[in-house]
Design a protein around this motif. Structure first.
Motif, mmCIF file in Angstrom:
data_model
loop_
_atom_site.group_PDB
_atom_site.id
_atom_site.type_symbol
_atom_site.label_atom_id
_atom_site.label_comp_id
_atom_site.label_asym_id
_atom_site.label_seq_id
_atom_site.Cartn_x
_atom_site.Cartn_y
_atom_site.Cartn_z
ATOM 1 N N PHE A 3 -6.492 -0.922 -2.490
ATOM 2 C CA PHE A 3 -6.079 -1.390 -1.175
ATOM 3 C C PHE A 3 -6.537 -2.832 -1.007
ATOM 4 O O PHE A 3 -7.709 -3.151 -1.181
ATOM 5 C CB PHE A 3 -6.664 -0.493 -0.085
ATOM 6 N N LYS A 4 -5.607 -3.675 -0.656
ATOM 7 C CA LYS A 4 -5.878 -5.124 -0.573
ATOM 8 C C LYS A 4 -5.926 -5.572 0.889
ATOM 9 O O LYS A 4 -6.758 -5.099 1.651
ATOM 10 C CB LYS A 4 -4.815 -5.878 -1.367
ATOM 11 N N LEU A 5 -5.016 -6.456 1.287
ATOM 12 C CA LEU A 5 -5.018 -6.978 2.654
ATOM 13 C C LEU A 5 -4.459 -5.934 3.623
ATOM 14 O O LEU A 5 -3.533 -5.205 3.287
ATOM 15 C CB LEU A 5 -4.175 -8.249 2.720
ATOM 16 N N PRO A 6 -5.013 -5.871 4.842
ATOM 17 C CA PRO A 6 -4.491 -4.910 5.808
ATOM 18 C C PRO A 6 -3.036 -5.210 6.163
ATOM 19 O O PRO A 6 -2.609 -6.373 6.175
ATOM 20 C CB PRO A 6 -5.415 -5.081 7.021
ATOM 21 N N MET A 7 -2.271 -4.142 6.436
ATOM 22 C CA MET A 7 -0.877 -4.284 6.829
ATOM 23 C C MET A 7 -0.796 -4.156 8.354
ATOM 24 O O MET A 7 -0.886 -3.074 8.910
ATOM 25 C CB MET A 7 -0.010 -3.203 6.178
ATOM 26 N N PHE A 8 -0.662 -5.298 9.018
ATOM 27 C CA PHE A 8 -0.508 -5.285 10.473
ATOM 28 C C PHE A 8 0.907 -4.823 10.814
ATOM 29 O O PHE A 8 1.889 -5.309 10.240
ATOM 30 C CB PHE A 8 -0.771 -6.677 11.049
ATOM 31 N N ILE A 9 0.999 -3.876 11.734
ATOM 32 C CA ILE A 9 2.307 -3.312 12.063
ATOM 33 C C ILE A 9 2.624 -3.549 13.535
ATOM 34 O O ILE A 9 1.717 -3.635 14.359
ATOM 35 C CB ILE A 9 2.351 -1.805 11.709
ATOM 36 N N PRO A 10 3.934 -3.716 13.843
ATOM 37 C CA PRO A 10 5.094 -3.564 12.962
ATOM 38 C C PRO A 10 5.136 -4.661 11.896
ATOM 39 O O PRO A 10 4.585 -5.747 12.081
ATOM 40 C CB PRO A 10 6.283 -3.659 13.916
ATOM 41 N N ALA A 11 5.822 -4.325 10.791
ATOM 42 C CA ALA A 11 5.872 -5.269 9.672
ATOM 43 C C ALA A 11 7.120 -5.036 8.837
ATOM 44 O O ALA A 11 7.711 -3.951 8.851
ATOM 45 C CB ALA A 11 4.632 -5.114 8.794
ATOM 46 N N THR A 12 7.491 -6.064 8.128
ATOM 47 C CA THR A 12 8.485 -5.946 7.058
ATOM 48 C C THR A 12 7.761 -6.286 5.767
ATOM 49 O O THR A 12 7.139 -7.348 5.656
ATOM 50 C CB THR A 12 9.661 -6.917 7.269
ATOM 51 N N VAL A 13 7.797 -5.362 4.801
ATOM 52 C CA VAL A 13 7.069 -5.553 3.545
ATOM 53 C C VAL A 13 8.000 -5.286 2.368
ATOM 54 O O VAL A 13 9.099 -4.756 2.539
ATOM 55 C CB VAL A 13 5.830 -4.621 3.471
ATOM 56 N N LYS A 14 7.527 -5.649 1.188
ATOM 57 C CA LYS A 14 8.322 -5.459 -0.020
ATOM 58 C C LYS A 14 7.597 -4.521 -0.976
ATOM 59 O O LYS A 14 6.404 -4.691 -1.239
ATOM 60 C CB LYS A 14 8.575 -6.804 -0.711
ATOM 61 N N PHE A 15 8.333 -3.555 -1.486
ATOM 62 C CA PHE A 15 7.826 -2.667 -2.540
ATOM 63 C C PHE A 15 8.448 -3.099 -3.854
ATOM 64 O O PHE A 15 9.671 -3.247 -3.955
ATOM 65 C CB PHE A 15 8.191 -1.214 -2.249
#
Length: 291
Positions: A247-259
């Protein structure tokens, strides 16, 4: 783990009680030489609720295939994890811990109707540069057969040895062969919290997250891992395999991310990146187990 004194539970620990105890233990200090209690918890004959499983699949993106999603047993082990951190002699405040790495090993697919026997224990306490790390181990059996295990590595900031630890150069990541964009709604933490029992305030609302120093709510790390493996569901092996994530940087939501994913020897590497395609939220490696 051989000298762990296991205590058998009749029911899963209640998560509201666990969180209430965590608040009461918020001032716990590890001291200079912390040790982990050599206790473990065991919960047998855990039956699975079809409505709960359906809700978990929906929030994490798994399709129904008659088998448990590979991350689903963690949901049933997590109340035991929390209870272990409430034990007398546990040296760290649960509310101050960060889940930094997780490893899951699935020895074979688990059918929906199988009952689970769960054992959890503590171990691998290590002083690192900026604090302390320790593991929570989980082993799940059904009808006497080990079918699933995990190691969750947690970090407490403070009291580290201060020595810079040599890190291997990561090098250039392999080019991604598949990239998918995810839209992560702002209520993801509340929805995942409802099925997981993990209603840590940092995952719920902007206001509750700000109380703990975050600009707004962040996604659960184990939701991110589950969502990534749901993306890979059609590629998961029938034979025994292991999935490690960092686990790296926190994912602030809402968000658009890439897998992103790319093939690797005996498996696949994957990562979840911020919308810019650079900042990492999670990196992972799926590998077949050797004979």
């Amino acid at each position: 783990m051989s000298d762990v004194q296991f205590r058998e539970l009749r029911h899963a620990p209640a998560m509201p009680v666990n969180f209430a105890k965590a608040v009461m233990r918020a001032g716990v200090k590890p001291g200079k030489n912390p040790t982990l209690p050599n206790v473990g918890l065991r919960l047998n004959d855990v039956g699975l609720d079809s409505k709960h499983l359906k809700a978990y699949r929906k929030v994490c993106g798994f399709s129904a295939d008659g088998r448990l999603p590979i991350t689903y047993p963690h949901i049933h082990a997590f109340p035991l994890h929390m209870a272990l951190m409430m034990e007398d002699g546990f040296p760290f405040p649960a509310m101050g811990l960060v889940h930094v790495r997780n490893r899951i090993t699935q020895y074979r697919p688990i059918a929906e109707r199988e009952q689970l026997n769960i054992k959890c224990s503590l171990g691998n306490l290590n002083q690192v540069e900026k604090g302390w790390e320790f593991s929570i181990f989980t082993v799940i059996t059904t009808a006497g057969e080990r079918v699933w295990s995990s190691e969750s590595i947690n970090f407490f900031r403070g009291g580290g040895h201060g020595r810079k630890e040599e890190k291997k150069a990561a090098g250039e990541p392999a080019p991604a062969t598949d990239t998918v964009e995810w839209k992560v709604p702002g209520n993801t933490g509340r929805r995942y919290g409802a099925v997981s029992g993990d209603r840590n305030p940092i995952h719920l609302y902007p206001l509750t997250a700000k109380l703990f120093g975050f600009k707004r709510q962040i996604a659960h790390g184990m939701w991110s891992k589950a969502r990534a493996l749901a993306q890979l569901q059609s590629q998961l092996p029938e034979e025994a395999f292991r999935v490690d994530v960092q686990f790296k940087l926190p994912m602030f939501i809402p968000a658009t991310v890439k897998f992103e994913q790319q093939p690797a020897a005996d498996g696949v590497d994957f990562r979840v990146l911020a919308r810019d395609g650079v900042k990492p939220h999670l990196t992972g490696q799926l590998r077949l187990l050797g004979e």
